[in-house]
Design a protein around this motif. Structure first.
Motif, PDB file in Angstrom:
ATOM      1  N   ASP A 166      -7.579  -1.973  -3.544  1.00 22.18           N
ATOM      2  CA  ASP A 166      -7.174  -0.715  -4.341  1.00 22.18           C
ATOM      3  C   ASP A 166      -7.860   0.332  -3.338  1.00 22.18           C
ATOM      4  OD1 ASP A 166      -7.342  -1.487  -7.143  1.00 22.18           O
ATOM      5  OD2 ASP A 166      -9.370  -1.622  -7.102  1.00 22.18           O
ATOM      6  N   ASN A 167      -8.285  -0.537  -2.138  1.00 19.85           N
ATOM      7  CA  ASN A 167      -8.782   0.395  -1.187  1.00 19.85           C
ATOM      8  C   ASN A 167      -8.136   1.143  -0.385  1.00 19.85           C
ATOM      9  OD1 ASN A 167     -10.610   0.927   1.293  1.00 19.85           O
ATOM     10  ND2 ASN A 167     -12.134  -0.400   1.304  1.00 19.85           N
ATOM     11  N   GLU A 168      -8.143   2.772  -0.244  1.00 19.32           N
ATOM     12  CA  GLU A 168      -6.762   3.055   0.856  1.00 19.32           C
ATOM     13  C   GLU A 168      -7.576   2.931   1.925  1.00 19.32           C
ATOM     14  OE1 GLU A 168      -5.479   6.218  -1.764  1.00 19.32           O
ATOM     15  OE2 GLU A 168      -4.687   5.075  -3.753  1.00 19.32           O
ATOM     16  N   GLU A 169      -8.717   2.535   2.017  1.00 18.82           N
ATOM     17  CA  GLU A 169      -8.827   3.155   3.641  1.00 18.82           C
ATOM     18  C   GLU A 169      -8.822   2.109   5.045  1.00 18.82           C
ATOM     19  OE1 GLU A 169     -13.267   4.223   3.450  1.00 18.82           O
ATOM     20  OE2 GLU A 169     -12.274   6.182   2.823  1.00 18.82           O
ATOM     21  N   GLN A 170      -8.148   0.595   4.609  1.00 19.36           N
ATOM     22  CA  GLN A 170      -8.324   0.045   5.504  1.00 19.36           C
ATOM     23  C   GLN A 170      -6.655  -0.078   5.512  1.00 19.36           C
ATOM     24  OE1 GLN A 170      -8.634  -3.230   3.197  1.00 19.36           O
ATOM     25  NE2 GLN A 170      -7.341  -2.821   1.671  1.00 19.36           N
ATOM     26  N   GLU A 223     -12.688 -10.746  -6.705  1.00 19.31           N
ATOM     27  CA  GLU A 223     -13.342  -9.198  -5.974  1.00 19.31           C
ATOM     28  C   GLU A 223     -12.156  -9.319  -4.534  1.00 19.31           C
ATOM     29  OE1 GLU A 223     -17.270 -10.589  -5.672  1.00 19.31           O
ATOM     30  OE2 GLU A 223     -18.197 -10.176  -7.561  1.00 19.31           O
ATOM     31  N   GLN A 224     -12.247 -10.382  -3.396  1.00 19.74           N
ATOM     32  CA  GLN A 224     -11.225  -9.733  -2.336  1.00 19.74           C
ATOM     33  C   GLN A 224      -9.922  -9.093  -2.761  1.00 19.74           C
ATOM     34  OE1 GLN A 224     -12.242 -14.241  -1.189  1.00 19.74           O
ATOM     35  NE2 GLN A 224     -12.157 -12.649   0.428  1.00 19.74           N
ATOM     36  N   SER A 241      -8.269  -7.588  -5.531  1.00 22.89           N
ATOM     37  CA  SER A 241      -9.139  -6.215  -5.833  1.00 22.89           C
ATOM     38  C   SER A 241      -8.970  -5.246  -5.014  1.00 22.89           C
ATOM     39  CB  SER A 241     -10.043  -6.302  -7.016  1.00 22.89           C
ATOM     40  OG  SER A 241     -10.297  -6.930  -8.033  1.00 22.89           O
ATOM     41  N   TYR A 242      -9.634  -5.640  -3.822  1.00 22.24           N
ATOM     42  CA  TYR A 242     -10.604  -4.479  -2.728  1.00 22.24           C
ATOM     43  C   TYR A 242      -9.062  -4.744  -2.093  1.00 22.24           C
ATOM     44  CZ  TYR A 242     -12.557  -3.320   1.528  1.00 22.24           C
ATOM     45  OH  TYR A 242     -13.009  -2.838   2.816  1.00 22.24           O
ATOM     46  N   SER A 271       0.909  -1.263   0.124  1.00 22.72           N
ATOM     47  CA  SER A 271       0.339   0.173  -0.065  1.00 22.72           C
ATOM     48  C   SER A 271       0.536   1.447  -0.054  1.00 22.72           C
ATOM     49  CB  SER A 271      -1.147  -0.418   1.431  1.00 22.72           C
ATOM     50  OG  SER A 271      -1.834  -0.804   1.166  1.00 22.72           O
TER      51      SER A 271
END
Length: 296
Positions: A159-163, A152-153, A155-156, A123
């Motif tokens: 891509d998800n910078e809030e996690q 899907e998992q 990719s999440y 990240s």
């Protein structure tokens, strides 16, 4: 931590190879055809220490065995691993004939790197060329080989910078070094990660991705297929993964080899598998690995 800081490992037994065996007898994973036979064993002392600049080429070569022909700059990734001089270990052979100063950081022996255990933040370092290439490589493989849910998992996670941050766990070593060595290396890595987090460094991971190597003995004459992991502990980790997917790398091996090799009359096909591990479970996984390799 001192650049020359040594991390104690137990004396290990490794399979002794004939002195005249050549690199042409090995496949892309560094596996000699005699790797699974009962060869004579020799006692060798190993030490774990912090990676330093002279280790770049050795680390890069281990990464190349993992990624094969993937478009990933292994030299640059090795530099990133070394730059984290507070996290990670390389496995080196102890040379009792030469003394090394414990007080001079510049007195570090240059020798063969037998293994690397570390973690990279996918990240925080996503703009680094090798990390960007790795992220693309994993996502491309997922699109071709993963289930819809696993894609899907992944990719999440990418891509998800809030996690919490996504880590890439590296656990590579020469084939004949036994699994017992991974326990102190993982324990050291856990302590170093925890120490880095106390300093507000970016090692607070939610998920750890681990790319593992295995061979599949294809089903034949009524016998089911059998998976043989290059690192024995990876079999347990595969069972504990939140999700995983795999793909054959037979076509990515050296042009001089088909990618398959024989154990007796059985075809052994090389594979890679991506595991997603819960970072919070890492301490328990280390304990489970200890029990697993001790057949407890």
């Amino acid at each position: 931590m001192s650049a020359s800081k040594r991390k104690n490992l137990n004396k290990m037994e490794v399979d002794q190879k004939d002195d005249d065996s050549s690199s042409s007898d090995e496949n892309e994973d560094g596996i000699h055809p005699d790797a699974y036979t009962g060869n004579e064993e020799v006692q060798i002392d190993f030490e774990g220490r912090t990676p330093v600049d002279p280790d770049t080429q050795g680390i890069s070569q281990l990464l190349q065995r993992l990624f094969l022909r993937a478009h990933i700059n292994c030299n640059q990734m090795a530099d990133l691993i070394i730059a984290q001089n507070h996290v990670g270990s390389v496995i080196c052979q102890v040379d009792d004939d030469e003394l090394e100063s414990e007080t001079d950081d510049n007195m570090v022996e240059e020798g063969t790197v037998f293994g690397i255990t570390s973690v990279l933040n996918l990240s925080a370092k996503k703009d680094q060329p090798s990390v960007s290439q790795l992220r693309t490589y994993l996502l491309d493989r997922a699109k071709s080989h993963a289930s819809e849910t696993a894609l899907e998992q992944l990719s999440y996670l990418l891509d998800n910078e809030e996690q919490p941050h996504l880590g890439f766990l590296i656990n590579e070593r020469f084939i004949n070094i036994p699994a017992q060595i991974c326990v102190p290396l993982f324990e050291n890595l856990k302590m170093e990660i925890d120490h880095a987090k106390t300093k507000k460094m970016k090692f607070n991971f939610g998920t750890l991705l681990l790319l593992v190597k295995f061979f599949r003995k294809e089903a034949k004459k009524g016998q089911p297929a059998e998976d043989i992991y290059t690192n024995a502990e990876d079999e347990l980790l595969s069972e504990r993964a939140k999700f995983s997917f795999e793909w054959s790398v037979a076509s990515e091996c050296d042009s001089g080899m088909s990618g398959d090799w024989l154990e007796g009359d059985a075809v052994m096909t090389p594979y890679r598998k991506l595991l997603a591990l819960d970072a919070k479970q890492f301490p328990q996984l280390i304990k489970d690995i200890q029990s697993y390799i001790n057949n407890e």
